[in-house]
Design an enzyme around this catalytic site. Structure first.
Site, mmCIF file in Angstrom:
data_model
loop_
_atom_site.group_PDB
_atom_site.id
_atom_site.type_symbol
_atom_site.label_atom_id
_atom_site.label_comp_id
_atom_site.label_asym_id
_atom_site.label_seq_id
_atom_site.Cartn_x
_atom_site.Cartn_y
_atom_site.Cartn_z
ATOM 1 N N SER A 14 47.762 55.115 34.597
ATOM 2 C CA SER A 14 48.471 55.619 35.785
ATOM 3 C C SER A 14 49.814 56.252 35.436
ATOM 4 C CB SER A 14 48.710 54.468 36.760
ATOM 5 O OG SER A 14 47.502 53.824 37.052
ATOM 6 N N GLU A 35 44.530 58.992 24.354
ATOM 7 C CA GLU A 35 44.002 57.781 24.996
ATOM 8 C C GLU A 35 42.866 57.259 24.112
ATOM 9 O OE1 GLU A 35 44.418 55.576 27.685
ATOM 10 O OE2 GLU A 35 42.663 54.690 26.716
ATOM 11 N N THR A 42 43.872 51.024 32.851
ATOM 12 C CA THR A 42 43.426 49.755 33.422
ATOM 13 C C THR A 42 43.078 49.894 34.898
ATOM 14 O OG1 THR A 42 44.774 48.524 31.854
ATOM 15 C CG2 THR A 42 44.109 47.358 33.852
ATOM 16 N N CYS A 43 43.948 50.524 35.667
ATOM 17 C CA CYS A 43 43.733 50.599 37.119
ATOM 18 C C CYS A 43 42.379 51.197 37.456
ATOM 19 C CB CYS A 43 44.848 51.419 37.765
ATOM 20 S SG CYS A 43 44.544 51.751 39.506
ATOM 21 N N CYS A 48 42.273 47.737 39.232
ATOM 22 C CA CYS A 48 42.326 47.888 40.693
ATOM 23 C C CYS A 48 41.072 48.509 41.318
ATOM 24 C CB CYS A 48 43.513 48.769 41.089
ATOM 25 S SG CYS A 48 44.982 48.542 40.082
ATOM 26 N N LYS A 51 37.733 46.579 40.728
ATOM 27 C CA LYS A 51 37.952 45.294 41.429
ATOM 28 C C LYS A 51 37.793 45.471 42.928
ATOM 29 C CE LYS A 51 41.542 44.456 43.264
ATOM 30 N NZ LYS A 51 42.788 44.034 42.691
ATOM 31 N N GLY A 176 45.773 31.033 38.175
ATOM 32 C CA GLY A 176 46.037 30.949 39.610
ATOM 33 C C GLY A 176 46.762 32.162 40.143
ATOM 34 N N TYR A 178 47.101 36.675 40.639
ATOM 35 C CA TYR A 178 46.388 37.723 41.368
ATOM 36 C C TYR A 178 44.929 37.796 40.906
ATOM 37 C CZ TYR A 178 50.544 40.675 42.735
ATOM 38 O OH TYR A 178 51.686 41.210 43.262
ATOM 39 N N GLU A 182 41.643 36.666 43.004
ATOM 40 C CA GLU A 182 40.788 37.739 43.534
ATOM 41 C C GLU A 182 39.356 37.590 43.034
ATOM 42 O OE1 GLU A 182 44.098 41.294 44.150
ATOM 43 O OE2 GLU A 182 42.871 41.344 42.354
ATOM 44 N N GLY A 262 47.261 35.800 32.834
ATOM 45 C CA GLY A 262 48.371 36.722 32.597
ATOM 46 C C GLY A 262 47.982 37.856 31.661
ATOM 47 N N ALA A 341 49.536 43.821 47.749
ATOM 48 C CA ALA A 341 48.457 43.053 48.371
ATOM 49 C C ALA A 341 47.702 42.295 47.309
ATOM 50 C CB ALA A 341 47.518 43.985 49.124
ATOM 51 N N HIS A 435 47.304 47.294 71.350
ATOM 52 C CA HIS A 435 46.437 46.245 71.858
ATOM 53 C C HIS A 435 45.018 46.737 72.075
ATOM 54 C CE1 HIS A 435 45.640 42.468 73.843
ATOM 55 N NE2 HIS A 435 45.053 43.136 74.818
ATOM 56 N N GLU A 440 49.451 43.487 66.207
ATOM 57 C CA GLU A 440 50.375 43.465 67.353
ATOM 58 C C GLU A 440 51.178 42.165 67.380
ATOM 59 O OE1 GLU A 440 48.756 42.959 71.411
ATOM 60 O OE2 GLU A 440 46.794 42.746 70.465
#
Ligand code: NDP
Length: 452
Positions: A14, A35, A42-43, A48, A51, A176, A178, A182, A262, A341, A435, A440
């Site tokens: 990225s 590369e 990785t992403c 990401c 995943k 424990g 991300y 996930e 990690g 997130a 609504h 909301e």
């Protein structure tokens, strides 16, 4: 002195791709990029993107059950990993192609091989070619860290999980954070008997405590066996599976054991220290706010710098670097109030300070709500959404916003704009509710749950 390139980027993830594209495409620099694996980093290739596709795949089972409650005549016969995996591979090929096109269109010359640093202006490619550059950008990212213990060679990591030949019947995820949390949800959603061992007393350390508890409770209710205070001391081959002996003396057998304990910067053997680049204790490249290392011609962006290990941050660091060095606009990325997130089930969106962090800094008011959202309530589910605003008692500024809910990642992106702008609780209050929606509730939190 003349150089082969104005910029040579090591790493096509990225951060590296953004920097190369902006330096060449927007600012006219002559750019090369090496590369060693697949373009996208990785992403895109093993993080990401695959995943998130696995998250989607794992959610359809529950959605199909809910659809029946809504009157749909469906029969769910189970999840076919092989079919999904073929689609996943195809999508990753497409994305890798898109990344290559982006670089090609910007005029970046790419090299599909490993590159190392020889001196402040020279890199060596794996085939022996030496290339000189006025500037070198290190954007090599990170790799999974697995602690050493008896049998650690039998574990897989997030690098391998996307390439499973078949879905295991029973899996153990260690960690424990991300990634562990996930993947525990993903495998569980795909029908795997999933266990998660975490050495501490609650998963997702560092996040808001109440949210962590809410997520863990729901993960368990949905079938993930979370074992806190437990770590592995030994792993032995047991036929096709693995026998795990834990710190509490318990033993259990699993088809796969995945470590998500990690990630570490990918700097081993890169030649940086020899070239005079100051390195940190974890092997990270030490940089200033402009991503410049102790060697003025060498810069580094993304996970390799161990700042905030998130794709959008790497992208911004890469872009700011290119604008600063080649565009004549001195600018840095912004590492404050970064929304993010965790794609657990339930999903977690968060921005700003946790209640614990905010309370340590001054007087706060905490507003919370927990409720069963109408969509899943109708389908007979007991799942609750949890939302929290952490507000400064003195300035009324919303210091933190935390959402545990379906689509919390989408919600926090927008709430993040308000928090980034310095919105007060009263700004939230005077925004009219949409609504009926879940979000909301964020603008109708009238009384503080507590003041501390
Ligand atoms: P994290 O740092 O989030 O979590 C590592 C986990 O492993 C922690 O629970 C830690 O325990 C545990 N651990 C560390 N060392 C050991 C050990 N020796 N033995 C047992 N357990 C250990 O790392 P991840 O690998 O999950 O993710 C890396 C980074 O990638 C994240 O920080 C995040 O920035 C990024 N990421 C972001 C995602 C997203 O935005 N949705 C998704 C995936 C990754 P303890 O808490 O006790 O230290």
């Amino acid at each position: 002195m003349t150089f082969d390139y104005d910029l040579f980027v090591i790493g096509g993830g990225s951060g590296g791709v953004r920097a190369a594209r902006v330096a060449a495409g927007d600012h006219g620099a002559k750019v090369g990029l090496a590369e060693e694996f697949r373009m996208g980093g990785t992403c895109v290739i093993r993080g990401c993107v695959p995943k998130k596709l696995m998250v989607f795949a794992s959610e359809y089972g529950g959605m199909a059950e809910d659809a029946q409650a809504y009157g749909w005549d469906l029969e769910v016969k189970g999840f076919d990993w092989t079919r999904f995996h073929a689609g996943l591979e195809k999508e990753l090929d497409r994305l890798e192609g898109a990344y290559r096109n982006t670089l090609r269109n910007a005029g970046v010359q790419t090299f599909d091989q490993r590159a190392t640093v020889v001196d402040p202006h020279t890199v060596a490619l794996a085939d022996g070619t030496r290339i000189t550059a006025k500037h070198i950008l290190i954007a090599v990212g990170g790799r999974p860290f697995v602690p050493e213990f008896e049998g650690s060679e039998h574990v897989i990591t997030s690098n391998e999980i996307f390439h499973m030949k078949a879905l295991p019947k029973k899996a153990l995820i260690v960690g424990g954070g991300y990634i562990a949390s996930e993947f525990a949800c993903i495998l569980n959603g795909m029908g795997v008997d999933t266990h998660q061992y975490y050495r501490g007393n609650q998963i997702l350390r560092g996040f808001d405590d109440e949210c962590r508890n809410h997520i863990a409770t729901h993960m368990q209710a949905h079938g993930v066996h979370i074992h806190t205070g437990r770590d592995i001391v030994r792993l032995e081959k047991d036929g096709e599976g693995l026998l795990a002996t834990a710190t509490d003396g318990s033993t259990d057998r699993f088809d796969i054991v995945m470590y998500a304990t990690g990630r570490v910067p990918n700097t081993e053997g890169l030649g940086l220290a020899d070239a005079g680049v100051k390195m940190g204790l974890k092997g990270e490249v030490v940089v200033d706010d402009y991503s410049q290392t102790s060697v003025p011609s060498i810069f580094a962006v993304g996970d390799v710098t161990d700042r905030i290990a998130l794709t959008p941050i790497a992208i911004r660091e890469g872009h700011a670097f290119a604008d600063t060095v080649f565009g004549g606009q001195k600018r840095t990325a912004d590492w404050e109030l970064v929304p993010s997130a965790v794609f657990t089930q339930p999903e977690f969106g968060t921005v700003g300070l946790s209640e614990e962090e905010a309370a340590a800094k001054g007087a706060i008011e905490v507003y919370t709500t927990a409720f069963r959202p109408m969509q899943t309530l109708f389908a007979g589910r007991q799942d609750r959404v949890f939302m929290k605003l952490v507000v400064s008692a003195q300035t009324r500024v919303v210091l933190g916003c935390h959402i545990v809910a379906p689509h919390a990642g989408e919600m926090i992106q927008l709430a993040g704009v308000a928090v980034k702008m310095g919105a007060t609780k009263e700004d939230f209050d005077r925004t009219v509710a949409v609504h009926p929606s879940m979000s909301e509730e964020l603008v109708t939190l009238r009384k503080p749950t507590r003041k501390t």
